[in-house]
Write a protein that holds these residues in place. Structure first.
Motif, PDB file in Angstrom:
ATOM      1  N   ARG A 192      -0.903  -9.501  14.339  1.00  0.00           N
ATOM      2  CA  ARG A 192      -1.193  -8.118  14.732  1.00  0.00           C
ATOM      3  C   ARG A 192       0.092  -7.342  14.976  1.00  0.00           C
ATOM      4  O   ARG A 192       0.201  -6.166  14.610  1.00  0.00           O
ATOM      5  CB  ARG A 192      -2.097  -8.098  15.956  1.00  0.00           C
ATOM      6  N   LEU A 193       1.077  -7.987  15.570  1.00  0.00           N
ATOM      7  CA  LEU A 193       2.373  -7.327  15.768  1.00  0.00           C
ATOM      8  C   LEU A 193       3.045  -7.040  14.431  1.00  0.00           C
ATOM      9  O   LEU A 193       3.595  -5.953  14.233  1.00  0.00           O
ATOM     10  CB  LEU A 193       3.300  -8.201  16.614  1.00  0.00           C
ATOM     11  N   ILE A 194       3.003  -7.987  13.512  1.00  0.00           N
ATOM     12  CA  ILE A 194       3.635  -7.802  12.202  1.00  0.00           C
ATOM     13  C   ILE A 194       2.992  -6.646  11.445  1.00  0.00           C
ATOM     14  O   ILE A 194       3.684  -5.809  10.856  1.00  0.00           O
ATOM     15  CB  ILE A 194       3.566  -9.097  11.359  1.00  0.00           C
ATOM     16  N   VAL A 195       1.688  -6.569  11.465  1.00  0.00           N
ATOM     17  CA  VAL A 195       0.997  -5.470  10.781  1.00  0.00           C
ATOM     18  C   VAL A 195       1.430  -4.134  11.374  1.00  0.00           C
ATOM     19  O   VAL A 195       1.666  -3.161  10.657  1.00  0.00           O
ATOM     20  CB  VAL A 195      -0.538  -5.656  10.871  1.00  0.00           C
ATOM     21  N   THR A 196       1.575  -4.089  12.683  1.00  0.00           N
ATOM     22  CA  THR A 196       2.015  -2.863  13.349  1.00  0.00           C
ATOM     23  C   THR A 196       3.462  -2.548  12.999  1.00  0.00           C
ATOM     24  O   THR A 196       3.806  -1.394  12.714  1.00  0.00           O
ATOM     25  CB  THR A 196       1.853  -2.990  14.880  1.00  0.00           C
ATOM     26  N   VAL A 197       4.316  -3.567  12.979  1.00  0.00           N
ATOM     27  CA  VAL A 197       5.727  -3.373  12.602  1.00  0.00           C
ATOM     28  C   VAL A 197       5.809  -2.830  11.179  1.00  0.00           C
ATOM     29  O   VAL A 197       6.561  -1.889  10.908  1.00  0.00           O
ATOM     30  CB  VAL A 197       6.517  -4.696  12.732  1.00  0.00           C
ATOM     31  N   LEU A 198       5.051  -3.413  10.284  1.00  0.00           N
ATOM     32  CA  LEU A 198       5.073  -2.943   8.893  1.00  0.00           C
ATOM     33  C   LEU A 198       4.595  -1.496   8.791  1.00  0.00           C
ATOM     34  O   LEU A 198       5.122  -0.720   7.984  1.00  0.00           O
ATOM     35  CB  LEU A 198       4.227  -3.864   8.005  1.00  0.00           C
ATOM     36  N   CYS A 208      -1.249  -6.084  25.942  1.00  0.00           N
ATOM     37  CA  CYS A 208      -0.891  -4.760  25.400  1.00  0.00           C
ATOM     38  C   CYS A 208      -1.595  -4.497  24.073  1.00  0.00           C
ATOM     39  O   CYS A 208      -2.050  -3.372  23.824  1.00  0.00           O
ATOM     40  CB  CYS A 208       0.619  -4.649  25.217  1.00  0.00           C
ATOM     41  N   LEU A 209      -1.659  -5.514  23.225  1.00  0.00           N
ATOM     42  CA  LEU A 209      -2.363  -5.354  21.949  1.00  0.00           C
ATOM     43  C   LEU A 209      -3.826  -5.010  22.195  1.00  0.00           C
ATOM     44  O   LEU A 209      -4.382  -4.101  21.566  1.00  0.00           O
ATOM     45  CB  LEU A 209      -2.251  -6.630  21.104  1.00  0.00           C
ATOM     46  N   LYS A 210      -4.433  -5.719  23.125  1.00  0.00           N
ATOM     47  CA  LYS A 210      -5.844  -5.475  23.455  1.00  0.00           C
ATOM     48  C   LYS A 210      -6.024  -4.076  24.045  1.00  0.00           C
ATOM     49  O   LYS A 210      -6.908  -3.327  23.626  1.00  0.00           O
ATOM     50  CB  LYS A 210      -6.342  -6.535  24.440  1.00  0.00           C
ATOM     51  N   LYS A 211      -5.172  -3.711  24.996  1.00  0.00           N
ATOM     52  CA  LYS A 211      -5.271  -2.405  25.644  1.00  0.00           C
ATOM     53  C   LYS A 211      -5.068  -1.255  24.654  1.00  0.00           C
ATOM     54  O   LYS A 211      -5.705  -0.212  24.758  1.00  0.00           O
ATOM     55  CB  LYS A 211      -4.236  -2.315  26.771  1.00  0.00           C
ATOM     56  N   SER A 212      -4.193  -1.480  23.672  1.00  0.00           N
ATOM     57  CA  SER A 212      -3.913  -0.449  22.663  1.00  0.00           C
ATOM     58  C   SER A 212      -4.953  -0.422  21.551  1.00  0.00           C
ATOM     59  O   SER A 212      -4.918   0.445  20.688  1.00  0.00           O
ATOM     60  CB  SER A 212      -2.528  -0.683  22.051  1.00  0.00           C
ATOM     61  N   GLY A 213      -5.841  -1.387  21.557  1.00  0.00           N
ATOM     62  CA  GLY A 213      -6.896  -1.422  20.540  1.00  0.00           C
ATOM     63  C   GLY A 213      -6.422  -1.920  19.195  1.00  0.00           C
ATOM     64  O   GLY A 213      -7.057  -1.646  18.176  1.00  0.00           O
ATOM     65  N   ILE A 214      -5.324  -2.658  19.179  1.00  0.00           N
ATOM     66  CA  ILE A 214      -4.840  -3.204  17.906  1.00  0.00           C
ATOM     67  C   ILE A 214      -5.479  -4.565  17.726  1.00  0.00           C
ATOM     68  O   ILE A 214      -5.218  -5.502  18.459  1.00  0.00           O
ATOM     69  CB  ILE A 214      -3.299  -3.277  17.883  1.00  0.00           C
ATOM     70  N   ASN A 215      -6.347  -4.628  16.710  1.00  0.00           N
ATOM     71  CA  ASN A 215      -7.074  -5.861  16.446  1.00  0.00           C
ATOM     72  C   ASN A 215      -7.134  -6.114  14.951  1.00  0.00           C
ATOM     73  O   ASN A 215      -6.397  -5.499  14.186  1.00  0.00           O
ATOM     74  CB  ASN A 215      -8.468  -5.819  17.084  1.00  0.00           C
ATOM     75  N   GLU A 216      -8.026  -7.006  14.531  1.00  0.00           N
ATOM     76  CA  GLU A 216      -8.074  -7.432  13.133  1.00  0.00           C
ATOM     77  C   GLU A 216      -8.386  -6.312  12.146  1.00  0.00           C
ATOM     78  O   GLU A 216      -8.096  -6.431  10.967  1.00  0.00           O
ATOM     79  CB  GLU A 216      -9.064  -8.588  12.946  1.00  0.00           C
ATOM     80  N   ASP A 217      -8.950  -5.206  12.589  1.00  0.00           N
ATOM     81  CA  ASP A 217      -9.294  -4.133  11.648  1.00  0.00           C
ATOM     82  C   ASP A 217      -8.200  -3.051  11.541  1.00  0.00           C
ATOM     83  O   ASP A 217      -8.408  -2.030  10.901  1.00  0.00           O
ATOM     84  CB  ASP A 217     -10.643  -3.507  12.008  1.00  0.00           C
ATOM     85  N   PHE A 218      -7.027  -3.299  12.111  1.00  0.00           N
ATOM     86  CA  PHE A 218      -5.954  -2.299  12.126  1.00  0.00           C
ATOM     87  C   PHE A 218      -5.649  -1.766  10.724  1.00  0.00           C
ATOM     88  O   PHE A 218      -5.509  -0.558  10.525  1.00  0.00           O
ATOM     89  CB  PHE A 218      -4.682  -2.886  12.754  1.00  0.00           C
TER      90      PHE A 218
END
Length: 164
Positions: free
Chosen positions: A51-57, A109-119
């Motif tokens: 999830r972090l990598i997808v966000t970084v990209l 933080c990922l959970k609170k920000s709503g970053i999950n598998e459907d990002f």
């Protein structure tokens, strides 16, 4: 695959490969032997890394995430967070003893920000919003504090890696 990408792009692995591989300036020339000896830990935390990598990209996209902070700054910060998570995978007990472990904080933080598998399937505007929320949460909270303490609380392990 994104999990392995996170590991390979980390400062810890760059340092390890620079000793095992062949260094050419700031670049590494890698051969089969050092690549086949990489000590990859498969962890239950792989989902958080992905999830972090997808966000970084996403921060590398042409579209500016927020007008207050450049994407490059957000990208670099999130890369540092990934480095911190990699450190924890390999020096878990040490980081817990020094109270600089961050993986659980990152997951929160990922959970609170709503970053999950459907990002990846979200609209660009929604991705921007969630990425900005994640950056704000991480850069102003406990994760930033713990990452700032990496060098002072771990002068024998993390400091040499971070300063290499």
């Amino acid at each position: 695959m994104k999990y392995i990408l996170a590991l390979l792009n980390s400062k810890l692995f760059f340092l390890w490969l620079s000793y095992k591989g062949k260094r050419k300036g700031d670049m590494l020339e890698l051969y089969q032997k050092p690549l086949s000896e990489i000590p990859i830990i498969f962890s239950s935390e792989m989902i958080s890394f992905e999830r972090l990598i997808v966000t970084v990209l996403f921060t590398k996209s042409k579209s500016q995430i927020n007008d207050k902070v450049k994407n490059e700054h957000i990208y670099n910060f999130l890369q540092e967070v990934i480095d911190g998570c990699v450190f924890e995978l390999y020096f878990e007990q040490h980081m817990k003893e020094k109270e600089i472990n961050i993986i659980d904080d990152v997951k929160n933080c990922l959970k609170k920000s709503g970053i999950n598998e459907d990002f990846e399937s979200l609209s660009e505007e929604t991705k921007k919003q969630k990425t900005w929320e994640l950056y704000k949460e991480m850069s102003t909270g406990i994760i930033q504090i713990k990452m700032t303490d990496f060098i002072t609380k771990s002068p024998d392990i993390l400091k040499p890696i971070l300063q290499s």
